[in-house]
Design an enzyme around this catalytic site. Structure first.
Site, PDB file in Angstrom:
ATOM      1  N   GLY B  44     -43.984   9.245  -3.163  1.00  0.00           N
ATOM      2  CA  GLY B  44     -44.720   9.637  -1.953  1.00  0.00           C
ATOM      3  C   GLY B  44     -45.023  11.122  -2.038  1.00  0.00           C
ATOM      4  O   GLY B  44     -45.097  11.826  -1.033  1.00  0.00           O
ATOM      5  N   SER B  46     -47.660  12.861  -3.016  1.00  0.00           N
ATOM      6  CA  SER B  46     -49.022  13.406  -3.005  1.00  0.00           C
ATOM      7  C   SER B  46     -49.443  13.911  -1.634  1.00  0.00           C
ATOM      8  O   SER B  46     -50.476  14.546  -1.500  1.00  0.00           O
ATOM      9  CB  SER B  46     -50.028  12.351  -3.478  1.00  0.00           C
ATOM     10  OG  SER B  46     -50.103  11.307  -2.512  1.00  0.00           O
ATOM     11  N   GLY B  48     -47.901  14.665   2.807  1.00  0.00           N
ATOM     12  CA  GLY B  48     -46.827  14.607   3.798  1.00  0.00           C
ATOM     13  C   GLY B  48     -45.521  15.228   3.364  1.00  0.00           C
ATOM     14  O   GLY B  48     -45.483  16.284   2.718  1.00  0.00           O
ATOM     15  N   LEU B  49     -44.428  14.543   3.695  1.00  0.00           N
ATOM     16  CA  LEU B  49     -43.083  15.044   3.402  1.00  0.00           C
ATOM     17  C   LEU B  49     -42.889  15.262   1.901  1.00  0.00           C
ATOM     18  O   LEU B  49     -42.353  16.289   1.472  1.00  0.00           O
ATOM     19  CB  LEU B  49     -42.033  14.047   3.903  1.00  0.00           C
ATOM     20  CG  LEU B  49     -40.577  14.356   3.529  1.00  0.00           C
ATOM     21  CD1 LEU B  49     -40.083  15.622   4.216  1.00  0.00           C
ATOM     22  CD2 LEU B  49     -39.664  13.184   3.878  1.00  0.00           C
ATOM     23  N   ARG B  69     -49.718   6.365  -5.257  1.00  0.00           N
ATOM     24  CA  ARG B  69     -50.661   5.370  -5.767  1.00  0.00           C
ATOM     25  C   ARG B  69     -51.992   5.957  -6.220  1.00  0.00           C
ATOM     26  O   ARG B  69     -52.553   5.542  -7.225  1.00  0.00           O
ATOM     27  CB  ARG B  69     -50.950   4.333  -4.675  1.00  0.00           C
ATOM     28  CG  ARG B  69     -50.029   3.141  -4.665  1.00  0.00           C
ATOM     29  CD  ARG B  69     -50.214   2.362  -3.389  1.00  0.00           C
ATOM     30  NE  ARG B  69     -50.075   3.215  -2.213  1.00  0.00           N
ATOM     31  CZ  ARG B  69     -50.044   2.766  -0.970  1.00  0.00           C
ATOM     32  NH1 ARG B  69     -50.149   1.475  -0.727  1.00  0.00           N
ATOM     33  NH2 ARG B  69     -49.922   3.596   0.059  1.00  0.00           N
ATOM     34  N   LEU B  99     -45.292   1.388  -5.902  1.00  0.00           N
ATOM     35  CA  LEU B  99     -43.830   1.461  -5.837  1.00  0.00           C
ATOM     36  C   LEU B  99     -43.236   0.283  -5.065  1.00  0.00           C
ATOM     37  O   LEU B  99     -42.031   0.251  -4.817  1.00  0.00           O
ATOM     38  CB  LEU B  99     -43.410   2.779  -5.179  1.00  0.00           C
ATOM     39  CG  LEU B  99     -43.768   4.023  -6.000  1.00  0.00           C
ATOM     40  CD1 LEU B  99     -43.723   5.265  -5.126  1.00  0.00           C
ATOM     41  CD2 LEU B  99     -42.832   4.180  -7.186  1.00  0.00           C
ATOM     42  N   TYR B 193     -40.792  -2.035  11.379  1.00  0.00           N
ATOM     43  CA  TYR B 193     -40.438  -0.760  10.747  1.00  0.00           C
ATOM     44  C   TYR B 193     -38.948  -0.473  10.825  1.00  0.00           C
ATOM     45  O   TYR B 193     -38.311  -0.117   9.823  1.00  0.00           O
ATOM     46  CB  TYR B 193     -41.226   0.353  11.441  1.00  0.00           C
ATOM     47  CG  TYR B 193     -41.096   1.724  10.845  1.00  0.00           C
ATOM     48  CD1 TYR B 193     -40.502   2.772  11.550  1.00  0.00           C
ATOM     49  CD2 TYR B 193     -41.595   2.007   9.577  1.00  0.00           C
ATOM     50  CE1 TYR B 193     -40.400   4.051  11.021  1.00  0.00           C
ATOM     51  CE2 TYR B 193     -41.495   3.283   9.033  1.00  0.00           C
ATOM     52  CZ  TYR B 193     -40.901   4.295   9.766  1.00  0.00           C
ATOM     53  OH  TYR B 193     -40.804   5.560   9.233  1.00  0.00           O
ATOM     54  N   LYS B 197     -36.066   0.583   7.994  1.00  0.00           N
ATOM     55  CA  LYS B 197     -35.399   1.883   8.020  1.00  0.00           C
ATOM     56  C   LYS B 197     -33.896   1.745   8.224  1.00  0.00           C
ATOM     57  O   LYS B 197     -33.124   2.584   7.759  1.00  0.00           O
ATOM     58  CB  LYS B 197     -36.030   2.776   9.108  1.00  0.00           C
ATOM     59  CG  LYS B 197     -37.441   3.234   8.741  1.00  0.00           C
ATOM     60  CD  LYS B 197     -37.498   3.840   7.352  1.00  0.00           C
ATOM     61  CE  LYS B 197     -38.788   4.545   7.036  1.00  0.00           C
ATOM     62  NZ  LYS B 197     -38.795   5.166   5.699  1.00  0.00           N
TER      63      LYS B 197
END
Lengths: 310, 336
Positions: B44, B46, B48-49, B69, B99, B193, B197
């Site tokens: 992840g 590319s 944001g976080l 991706r 992923l 969600y 999580k």
């Protein structure tokens, strides 16, 4: 909480998945004794037939309807079909209470796992219940049925340790689902409950022990465990009393109090006491578990060597 | 009557706690983790976080591999990384891989290892993930399965591959998962969600125990709302009542979140948070997870004891107030 009317299964239609053995069957017998109609769902026809015989033995009145339905529960379609079949036995009405006892565990070392061990863990621990909850919520909302949905997690849905990396994620996921549904299904007057049993001495437990690493067994040995009947009794009492998170033994209650987060309290005063005890007790338990694992390192390296892991 | 014995009980209790902290807490003297010169692998990565974290560790002198991706996003991200370069020796690479399945996640890790002589990364941060909040009753089967794929499996497969490789190579590395405040509690709108999580939390607790066998550390981060492209995506489907309940969460920028995450890993914290509200939830759901700071956690827990049920009660009120409107909504959508 003191003045809330207790839920009573008498005359209600109770739908139980995983109902042919273990917790599910013990619960079916319990609510049958209390005068409920019972539908049990599981995969194997022969086991269901044996279970029906046991249910008949506790019949209270000739009006009670005891039925069994052979369905897989690991996919959405079959879970919905099972619920529909059971509803057809009651004039098309969705059951009053849906209790998802279906599930299984296969403890093993993460490094021994293949991809399918991880995915199966989620299927057999989470999806076998989630699909039923999904179908039940939709049907209850459609029919305006102010029913109950009861999920069954585990003490391993509150914490975890070596051996359960395919099982704990599923049992924690059920807790996440229960918390979301608890909030959301209020929109429809549907209650959500979730039960956290410890070790239960059931056919499922025997199955587990086939793959369970020795270190996992050692760590678990402090858990006295319950019979299926004791667990079923705790579950039913919790539902009758309207508890959102239900536990049936002291150790799990300590974990529950110390992981309560935003879940509604069962008994605020008692929970505070549990929390205090857990404050000291749980870290001590944690440290002893960690010690046992660290002590096991050498032996484990030899185990991996023998299995040609390196 | 309670007031009479409370002060002495409290004093004894606090004394025991201080004693306990002093004897058991070795965190004060533990050496901080430093990413300088280490190979940090971020999924992840590319946007944001993940991207904010990549830039942060790059500034601290780490080698960075980012995985996502979309090739074009990765290329843009690499440009930002280059701008943060500290020394010519740092290796910054990007790898386009899905992923959400085991094979691709393992292949991604292998590709990144090849850039370092075949060695598995020193730290694996699984920041990949997406959320699609919606009403349970509006969901189709695939919304539930996608929720688990995009929230849990996109990280679990990476952790699975990383654990195996680190053990094979005897690498005493770190595996860091990224959950959410919604991994500590939940409410209307997040039924696809929150299970994912929460599942990450279950995985983290099992791995924390199990990977001790190999000297590998496990950490898990619980960010609140983060103002990222992912958040904009979420808001397309988010029900109004969900947005209302969330509005008490101030949220963090990805830079603030990345900073909290990195600080937590450097300090060796098993469960990492970056804001007060999530800290209250963490303290009141700590269960058997190792404490960050025993004394502070007790204070948080005491606050949470009163504060969280009040929050819960207000959330429930919001939902109940929404019932009528919701019935009309369902009618319009021909649900019945």
């Amino acid at each position: 909480m003191f003045f809330k009317k207790k839920w009573n299964p008498r005359g209600l239609h109770v739908y139980i998945t995983g109902g042919s053995q273990g917790l599910g069957l013990a619960l079916a017998i319990l609510v049958a004794k209390k005068g409920a109609h019972v539908s049990i769902v599981a995969r194997t026809q022969s086991k269901l037939e044996k279970a029906l015989i046991e249910l008949e033995a506790v019949r209270q009145s000739p009006d009670q309807i005891f039925r069994s339905y052979s369905f897989a529960l690991d996919n959405a379609e079959s879970s919905a079909a099972a619920l529909k079949a059971a509803s057809e036995g009651h004039g098309g009405q969705v059951p009053d209470a849906v209790i998802t006892c279906a599930g299984a565990s296969k403890p093993m070392f993460l490094l021994d796992m293949e991809e399918q061990d991880l995915t199966q863990g989620m299927i057999n621990g989470y999806w076998v219940q989630a699909w039923t909850a999904f179908a039940a919520a939709k049907q209850m909302a459609r029919e305006g049925k102010k029913g109950k949905i009861v999920l069954v997690s585990s003490t391993l849905g509150f914490m975890s340790f070596v051996g359960y990396s395919s099982y704990s994620p599923a049992k924690h996921a059920l807790r996440g689902l229960a918390e979301a549904l608890h909030s959301e299904l209020m929109l429809y007057g549907i209650d959500t409950h979730i039960f956290f049993p410890p070790t239960m001495y059931t056919p499922g437990f025997d199955e587990e022990n086939k793959t369970k690493p020795a270190i996992t067994r050692t760590i678990e040995s402090t858990d006295e465990g319950l019979t299926a009947e004791q667990a079923a009794s705790a579950l039913l009492i919790g539902v009758e009393n309207g508890e959102a998170h239900i536990t049936g033994d002291l150790i799990t209650s300590l974990f529950r109090a110390s992981t309560r987060g935003a879940a509604p309290r069962s008994n605020a005063a008692l929970d505070v006491v549990y929390d205090f005890i857990a404050l000291i007790g749980v870290p001590i338990w944690r440290r002893s578990v960690d010690k046992q694992v660290l002590a096991h390192r050498e032996e484990h390296q030899q185990y991996l060597q023998k299995k040609g892991f390196f």
